[in-house]
Enzyme design. Sequence first.
Site, PDB file in Angstrom:
ATOM      1  N   GLU A  13       0.860  -1.187   0.000  1.00  0.00           N
ATOM      2  CA  GLU A  13       0.000   0.000   0.000  1.00  0.00           C
ATOM      3  C   GLU A  13       0.887   1.224   0.000  1.00  0.00           C
ATOM      4  O   GLU A  13       1.907   1.249   0.695  1.00  0.00           O
ATOM      5  CB  GLU A  13      -0.837   0.037   1.280  1.00  0.00           C
ATOM      6  CG  GLU A  13      -2.293  -0.171   1.046  1.00  0.00           C
ATOM      7  CD  GLU A  13      -2.781  -1.352   1.870  1.00  0.00           C
ATOM      8  OE1 GLU A  13      -2.268  -1.538   2.969  1.00  0.00           O
ATOM      9  OE2 GLU A  13      -3.648  -2.089   1.387  1.00  0.00           O
ATOM     10  N   TYR A  38       7.959   1.723  -7.548  1.00  0.00           N
ATOM     11  CA  TYR A  38       7.164   0.494  -7.613  1.00  0.00           C
ATOM     12  C   TYR A  38       6.799   0.153  -9.060  1.00  0.00           C
ATOM     13  O   TYR A  38       6.867  -1.003  -9.470  1.00  0.00           O
ATOM     14  CB  TYR A  38       5.904   0.632  -6.756  1.00  0.00           C
ATOM     15  CG  TYR A  38       6.202   0.826  -5.279  1.00  0.00           C
ATOM     16  CD1 TYR A  38       7.255   0.157  -4.663  1.00  0.00           C
ATOM     17  CD2 TYR A  38       5.438   1.683  -4.493  1.00  0.00           C
ATOM     18  CE1 TYR A  38       7.539   0.336  -3.315  1.00  0.00           C
ATOM     19  CE2 TYR A  38       5.712   1.865  -3.135  1.00  0.00           C
ATOM     20  CZ  TYR A  38       6.765   1.189  -2.567  1.00  0.00           C
ATOM     21  OH  TYR A  38       7.046   1.365  -1.233  1.00  0.00           O
TER      22      TYR A  38
HETATM   23  C1  LIG Z   1      10.521   6.364  -1.674  1.00  0.00           C
HETATM   24  C2  LIG Z   1      11.934   6.169  -1.150  1.00  0.00           C
HETATM   25  C3  LIG Z   1      12.014   4.888  -0.313  1.00  0.00           C
HETATM   26  C4  LIG Z   1      12.903   6.060  -2.358  1.00  0.00           C
HETATM   27  O1  LIG Z   1      14.203   5.826  -1.836  1.00  0.00           O
HETATM   28  P1  LIG Z   1      15.526   5.990  -2.729  1.00  0.00           P
HETATM   29  O2  LIG Z   1      16.611   5.221  -2.041  1.00  0.00           O
HETATM   30  O3  LIG Z   1      15.764   7.412  -3.015  1.00  0.00           O
HETATM   31  O4  LIG Z   1      15.098   5.255  -4.071  1.00  0.00           O
HETATM   32  P2  LIG Z   1      16.049   4.862  -5.298  1.00  0.00           P
HETATM   33  O5  LIG Z   1      17.263   5.723  -5.324  1.00  0.00           O
HETATM   34  O6  LIG Z   1      16.267   3.379  -5.255  1.00  0.00           O
HETATM   35  O7  LIG Z   1      15.105   5.264  -6.499  1.00  0.00           O
HETATM   36  C5  LIG Z   1      14.705   4.332  -7.426  1.00  0.00           C
HETATM   37  C6  LIG Z   1      13.809   4.997  -8.445  1.00  0.00           C
HETATM   38  O8  LIG Z   1      12.590   5.415  -7.861  1.00  0.00           O
HETATM   39  C7  LIG Z   1      12.153   6.612  -8.533  1.00  0.00           C
HETATM   40  N1  LIG Z   1      12.146   7.697  -7.543  1.00  0.00           N
HETATM   41  C8  LIG Z   1      12.617   7.656  -6.274  1.00  0.00           C
HETATM   42  N2  LIG Z   1      12.402   8.846  -5.656  1.00  0.00           N
HETATM   43  C9  LIG Z   1      11.789   9.636  -6.561  1.00  0.00           C
HETATM   44  C10 LIG Z   1      11.322  10.976  -6.539  1.00  0.00           C
HETATM   45  N3  LIG Z   1      11.441  11.757  -5.440  1.00  0.00           N
HETATM   46  N4  LIG Z   1      10.739  11.471  -7.666  1.00  0.00           N
HETATM   47  C11 LIG Z   1      10.614  10.711  -8.772  1.00  0.00           C
HETATM   48  N5  LIG Z   1      11.070   9.428  -8.865  1.00  0.00           N
HETATM   49  C12 LIG Z   1      11.632   8.906  -7.767  1.00  0.00           C
HETATM   50  C13 LIG Z   1      13.135   6.864  -9.649  1.00  0.00           C
HETATM   51  O9  LIG Z   1      12.706   6.145 -10.785  1.00  0.00           O
HETATM   52  C14 LIG Z   1      14.383   6.243  -9.072  1.00  0.00           C
HETATM   53  O10 LIG Z   1      15.330   5.884 -10.018  1.00  0.00           O
HETATM   54  P3  LIG Z   1      16.401   6.988 -10.554  1.00  0.00           P
HETATM   55  O11 LIG Z   1      16.962   7.692  -9.343  1.00  0.00           O
HETATM   56  O12 LIG Z   1      17.386   6.156 -11.301  1.00  0.00           O
HETATM   57  O13 LIG Z   1      15.604   7.922 -11.418  1.00  0.00           O
HETATM   58  C15 LIG Z   1      12.379   7.389  -0.292  1.00  0.00           C
HETATM   59  O14 LIG Z   1      12.103   8.577  -1.003  1.00  0.00           O
HETATM   60  C16 LIG Z   1      11.703   7.458   1.076  1.00  0.00           C
HETATM   61  O15 LIG Z   1      12.223   6.919   2.066  1.00  0.00           O
HETATM   62  N6  LIG Z   1      10.558   8.155   1.170  1.00  0.00           N
HETATM   63  C17 LIG Z   1       9.853   8.308   2.452  1.00  0.00           C
HETATM   64  C18 LIG Z   1       9.291   6.985   2.946  1.00  0.00           C
HETATM   65  C19 LIG Z   1       8.282   6.422   1.969  1.00  0.00           C
HETATM   66  O16 LIG Z   1       7.416   7.135   1.505  1.00  0.00           O
HETATM   67  N7  LIG Z   1       8.389   5.093   1.679  1.00  0.00           N
HETATM   68  C20 LIG Z   1       7.513   4.427   0.727  1.00  0.00           C
HETATM   69  C21 LIG Z   1       6.207   4.034   1.307  1.00  0.00           C
HETATM   70  S1  LIG Z   1       6.351   2.809   2.610  1.00  0.00           S
END
Ligand SMILES: CC(C)(COP(=O)(O)OP(=O)(O)OC[C@H]1O[C@@H](n2cnc3c(N)ncnc32)[C@H](O)[C@@H]1OP(=O)(O)O)[C@@H](O)C(=O)NCCC(=O)NCCS
Length: 158
Positions: A114, A125
């Site tokens: 979710e 995702y």
């Molecule tokens: C969502 C989250 C886990 C992503 O973590 P991350 O380590 O930065 O993710 P990644 O570097 O592996 O990103 C993978 C891909 O996701 C997408 N992505 C990640 N963050 C993004 C953003 N802010 N905007 C657009 N695309 C994004 C991109 O496609 C990215 O690939 P790219 O950097 O090569 O373009 C992080 O932003 C977070 O902790 N957010 C707060 C907690 C949360 O909402 N968790 C998810 C719900 S439980």
Amino acid sequence: MSGTVNLTELREGGPQDLADVSRIMADAFDPRFGEAWTSAQCMGMLSLPGVWLVIASLESNDVGFALARSTGEEAELLLLATRPAARRRGVAGALLRAIVAEAQARGVSQLHLEVRSGNDAVWLYRREGFEKVGERKNYYRGKMGQAFDAHTYARELR
Ligand SMILES: CC(C)(COP(=O)(O)OP(=O)(O)OC[C@H]1O[C@@H](n2cnc3c(N)ncnc32)[C@H](O)[C@@H]1OP(=O)(O)O)[C@@H](O)C(=O)NCCC(=O)NCCS
């Protein structure tokens, strides 16, 4: 990843990592949206059967984690978080692929999750093969009492 070398290291976590997980969670989740869990909720979940935790580190610093639970042929990604300072370096992608691999090893056929409507995690995702399968109205309750919808995503694993 556009040319970046992914140096994420992954390890299996457990109850001993609870303080670490809580710190990452407090750093990662915006309290406006009510998506984060309390330490007590995490501890309770970690003691349930089928639950597993993966911790990610960069240069020996723990910067992210994923928590999931499998029940028979289904599994759910419960939490995924990366500290803001370590974002867009592939940490969450590596964590998510590790969760998928472990779920496959457990014989899971469908992994679901979710996510708050509007959360940037949706991009990740979708990129990793998840498709939207449903909506839950007013699923998250923010700090100030506002409600936010959740979208349910799923990925077939075999
Ligand atoms: C969502 C989250 C886990 C992503 O973590 P991350 O380590 O930065 O993710 P990644 O570097 O592996 O990103 C993978 C891909 O996701 C997408 N992505 C990640 N963050 C993004 C953003 N802010 N905007 C657009 N695309 C994004 C991109 O496609 C990215 O690939 P790219 O950097 O090569 O373009 C992080 O932003 C977070 O902790 N957010 C707060 C907690 C949360 O909402 N968790 C998810 C719900 S439980």
